[in-house]
Design a protein around this motif. Structure first.
Motif, PDB file in Angstrom:
ATOM      1  N   PHE A 135     -16.645 -21.074 -40.723  1.00  0.00           N
ATOM      2  CA  PHE A 135     -18.088 -21.892 -40.756  1.00  0.00           C
ATOM      3  C   PHE A 135     -17.843 -23.121 -39.322  1.00  0.00           C
ATOM      4  CE2 PHE A 135     -19.120 -20.459 -44.132  1.00  0.00           C
ATOM      5  CZ  PHE A 135     -20.656 -20.325 -44.743  1.00  0.00           C
ATOM      6  N   PRO A 136     -19.262 -23.203 -38.908  1.00  0.00           N
ATOM      7  CA  PRO A 136     -19.407 -24.802 -37.571  1.00  0.00           C
ATOM      8  C   PRO A 136     -19.357 -25.957 -38.510  1.00  0.00           C
ATOM      9  CG  PRO A 136     -21.501 -23.923 -38.287  1.00  0.00           C
ATOM     10  CD  PRO A 136     -20.746 -23.055 -39.032  1.00  0.00           C
ATOM     11  N   ARG A 137     -18.357 -26.646 -38.174  1.00  0.00           N
ATOM     12  CA  ARG A 137     -17.486 -28.256 -38.574  1.00  0.00           C
ATOM     13  C   ARG A 137     -18.629 -29.314 -38.840  1.00  0.00           C
ATOM     14  NH1 ARG A 137     -12.694 -27.490 -40.100  1.00  0.00           N
ATOM     15  NH2 ARG A 137     -11.041 -26.122 -39.240  1.00  0.00           N
ATOM     16  N   ASP A 138     -20.006 -29.104 -39.282  1.00  0.00           N
ATOM     17  CA  ASP A 138     -21.051 -29.981 -39.101  1.00  0.00           C
ATOM     18  C   ASP A 138     -20.626 -31.062 -40.010  1.00  0.00           C
ATOM     19  OD1 ASP A 138     -22.116 -28.291 -40.820  1.00  0.00           O
ATOM     20  OD2 ASP A 138     -23.724 -27.357 -39.871  1.00  0.00           O
ATOM     21  N   GLY A 139     -20.179 -31.019 -40.826  1.00  0.00           N
ATOM     22  CA  GLY A 139     -20.592 -31.464 -42.320  1.00  0.00           C
ATOM     23  C   GLY A 139     -20.872 -31.033 -43.523  1.00  0.00           C
ATOM     24  N   THR A 140     -21.709 -29.726 -43.066  1.00  0.00           N
ATOM     25  CA  THR A 140     -22.435 -29.306 -44.541  1.00  0.00           C
ATOM     26  C   THR A 140     -21.722 -28.588 -44.839  1.00  0.00           C
ATOM     27  OG1 THR A 140     -23.585 -28.136 -42.676  1.00  0.00           O
ATOM     28  CG2 THR A 140     -24.300 -29.900 -43.251  1.00  0.00           C
ATOM     29  N   ALA A 195     -33.000 -25.818 -38.571  1.00  0.00           N
ATOM     30  CA  ALA A 195     -33.511 -27.631 -38.675  1.00  0.00           C
ATOM     31  C   ALA A 195     -33.208 -27.882 -37.461  1.00  0.00           C
ATOM     32  CB  ALA A 195     -32.872 -27.812 -39.688  1.00  0.00           C
ATOM     33  N   ARG A 196     -32.022 -27.672 -37.301  1.00  0.00           N
ATOM     34  CA  ARG A 196     -31.854 -28.319 -35.498  1.00  0.00           C
ATOM     35  C   ARG A 196     -32.304 -27.559 -34.649  1.00  0.00           C
ATOM     36  NH1 ARG A 196     -25.520 -27.006 -34.983  1.00  0.00           N
ATOM     37  NH2 ARG A 196     -24.464 -27.969 -36.697  1.00  0.00           N
ATOM     38  N   GLU A 197     -33.035 -26.652 -34.613  1.00  0.00           N
ATOM     39  CA  GLU A 197     -34.607 -26.523 -33.068  1.00  0.00           C
ATOM     40  C   GLU A 197     -35.654 -26.901 -33.763  1.00  0.00           C
ATOM     41  OE1 GLU A 197     -36.700 -22.218 -31.816  1.00  0.00           O
ATOM     42  OE2 GLU A 197     -35.145 -21.799 -33.992  1.00  0.00           O
ATOM     43  N   ARG A 198     -36.300 -27.241 -34.957  1.00  0.00           N
ATOM     44  CA  ARG A 198     -37.249 -28.036 -35.806  1.00  0.00           C
ATOM     45  C   ARG A 198     -36.691 -29.236 -34.946  1.00  0.00           C
ATOM     46  NH1 ARG A 198     -37.289 -24.950 -40.592  1.00  0.00           N
ATOM     47  NH2 ARG A 198     -36.096 -26.677 -41.670  1.00  0.00           N
ATOM     48  N   ARG A 199     -35.733 -29.830 -35.422  1.00  0.00           N
ATOM     49  CA  ARG A 199     -35.591 -30.971 -34.957  1.00  0.00           C
ATOM     50  C   ARG A 199     -35.614 -31.562 -32.810  1.00  0.00           C
ATOM     51  NH1 ARG A 199     -31.731 -31.438 -38.778  1.00  0.00           N
ATOM     52  NH2 ARG A 199     -29.851 -30.688 -37.197  1.00  0.00           N
ATOM     53  N   ALA A 200     -35.186 -30.417 -32.796  1.00  0.00           N
ATOM     54  CA  ALA A 200     -35.238 -30.628 -31.085  1.00  0.00           C
ATOM     55  C   ALA A 200     -36.645 -30.828 -31.031  1.00  0.00           C
ATOM     56  CB  ALA A 200     -34.320 -29.234 -30.770  1.00  0.00           C
ATOM     57  N   VAL A 201     -37.707 -29.333 -31.203  1.00  0.00           N
ATOM     58  CA  VAL A 201     -38.570 -29.117 -30.858  1.00  0.00           C
ATOM     59  C   VAL A 201     -39.955 -30.683 -31.055  1.00  0.00           C
ATOM     60  CG1 VAL A 201     -40.513 -28.000 -31.441  1.00  0.00           C
ATOM     61  CG2 VAL A 201     -38.550 -26.976 -31.016  1.00  0.00           C
ATOM     62  N   ALA A 202     -39.494 -31.260 -32.246  1.00  0.00           N
ATOM     63  CA  ALA A 202     -40.527 -31.883 -32.901  1.00  0.00           C
ATOM     64  C   ALA A 202     -40.637 -33.250 -32.181  1.00  0.00           C
ATOM     65  CB  ALA A 202     -40.059 -32.844 -34.365  1.00  0.00           C
ATOM     66  N   PRO A 203     -39.846 -33.931 -31.196  1.00  0.00           N
ATOM     67  CA  PRO A 203     -39.970 -34.923 -30.996  1.00  0.00           C
ATOM     68  C   PRO A 203     -40.759 -34.005 -29.532  1.00  0.00           C
ATOM     69  CG  PRO A 203     -37.948 -35.306 -31.006  1.00  0.00           C
ATOM     70  CD  PRO A 203     -37.911 -33.776 -31.925  1.00  0.00           C
ATOM     71  N   VAL A 204     -40.355 -33.437 -28.450  1.00  0.00           N
ATOM     72  CA  VAL A 204     -41.134 -32.646 -27.072  1.00  0.00           C
ATOM     73  C   VAL A 204     -42.484 -32.550 -27.788  1.00  0.00           C
ATOM     74  CG1 VAL A 204     -41.403 -30.832 -26.032  1.00  0.00           C
ATOM     75  CG2 VAL A 204     -38.845 -31.952 -26.551  1.00  0.00           C
ATOM     76  N   GLN A 205     -42.954 -31.995 -29.423  1.00  0.00           N
ATOM     77  CA  GLN A 205     -44.528 -31.978 -29.560  1.00  0.00           C
ATOM     78  C   GLN A 205     -45.305 -33.048 -29.714  1.00  0.00           C
ATOM     79  OE1 GLN A 205     -43.693 -29.189 -33.148  1.00  0.00           O
ATOM     80  NE2 GLN A 205     -44.133 -27.324 -32.026  1.00  0.00           N
ATOM     81  N   ALA A 206     -43.874 -33.971 -30.088  1.00  0.00           N
ATOM     82  CA  ALA A 206     -44.728 -34.945 -31.054  1.00  0.00           C
ATOM     83  C   ALA A 206     -45.154 -36.198 -29.607  1.00  0.00           C
ATOM     84  CB  ALA A 206     -43.763 -36.512 -31.806  1.00  0.00           C
ATOM     85  N   ARG A 207     -44.803 -35.801 -28.342  1.00  0.00           N
ATOM     86  CA  ARG A 207     -44.083 -36.788 -27.402  1.00  0.00           C
ATOM     87  C   ARG A 207     -45.383 -35.628 -26.232  1.00  0.00           C
ATOM     88  NH1 ARG A 207     -38.883 -36.828 -26.490  1.00  0.00           N
ATOM     89  NH2 ARG A 207     -38.564 -34.869 -25.045  1.00  0.00           N
TER      90      ARG A 207
END
Length: 208
Positions: free
Chosen positions: A35-40, A73-85
């Protein structure tokens, strides 16, 4: 090659679990190190994508695991600021006037000028129309007194040009004389002596 499956079980204390492949088959061993070491921590029931590898015992196991929920979730977090702007830009663009594309409203002076031009043009067209209208087809004109000895008609008969041009269409010498003197295109004076219809009306013994 990338495969997908569901994390069927997970032993958090021992750090491994088993994946049920999406396309069926035996459950596949997966170690925490894949698994990726992302703390989850992995959660049973979540969707995973992985590649096939071989463990120390020579058996197949999952490696290079990507957790779909984490990736989404990462994709949503990355897209959300762009959509908001983008939403903020669209909102601001709708509120502020666009200087370069602002629609100019017609001025009162321009409207009055246009109305005046229309009135002038209409009056000119009406005058041209009236000038182009033909005169009435027939105009009644009083005749001059009839020459002596040419009949017994009234000294002031009233005739009008109605398209007749020949002697056979006349009813008297006075009428033929008036037509010859006042109407165009008559054919009633063959010898051009000013006396019309000499054989029919004006000098014949039966003329009137």
């Amino acid at each position: 090659m990338q495969h997908t499956g569901i994390l069927r079980s997970w032993n958090d204390e021992r750090g491994f679990g088993f994946i049920a492949p999406t396309h069926g088959g035996a459950e596949l061993f997966v170690h925490f190190s894949a698994f990726p070491r992302d703390g989850t921590r992995p959660t049973p029931g979540e969707r995973l994508s992985y590649e096939l590898g071989t463990g120390r015992d020579g058996r197949p196991q999952a490696v290079k695991v990507v957790r779909s929920a984490v990736g989404e979730a990462r994709e949503r977090r990355a897209v959300a600021p762009v959509q908001a702007r983008s939403a903020v830009r669209d909102h601001d663009a709708g509120r502020r006037p666009r200087g370069g594309h602002r629609r100019s409203q017609p001025s009162v002076l321009g409207l009055l000028t246009l109305a005046a031009l229309l009135l002038i043009g209409g009056g000119w067209a009406y005058q041209r129309f009236k000038a182009a209208q033909p005169l009435p087809p027939s105009v009644e004109v009083p005749t001059s007194p009839m020459a002596p000895g040419r009949g017994t008609e009234s000294p002031h008969p009233r005739f009008r040009c109605d398209g007749r041009t020949r002697c056979s269409q006349m009813t008297s010498c006075a009428e033929a004389t008036w037509f010859l003197q006042n109407c165009p295109g008559t054919e009633m004076d063959g010898n051009h002596d000013g006396v019309p219809c000499e054989q029919q009306w004006c000098t014949s013994p039966v003329a009137r």
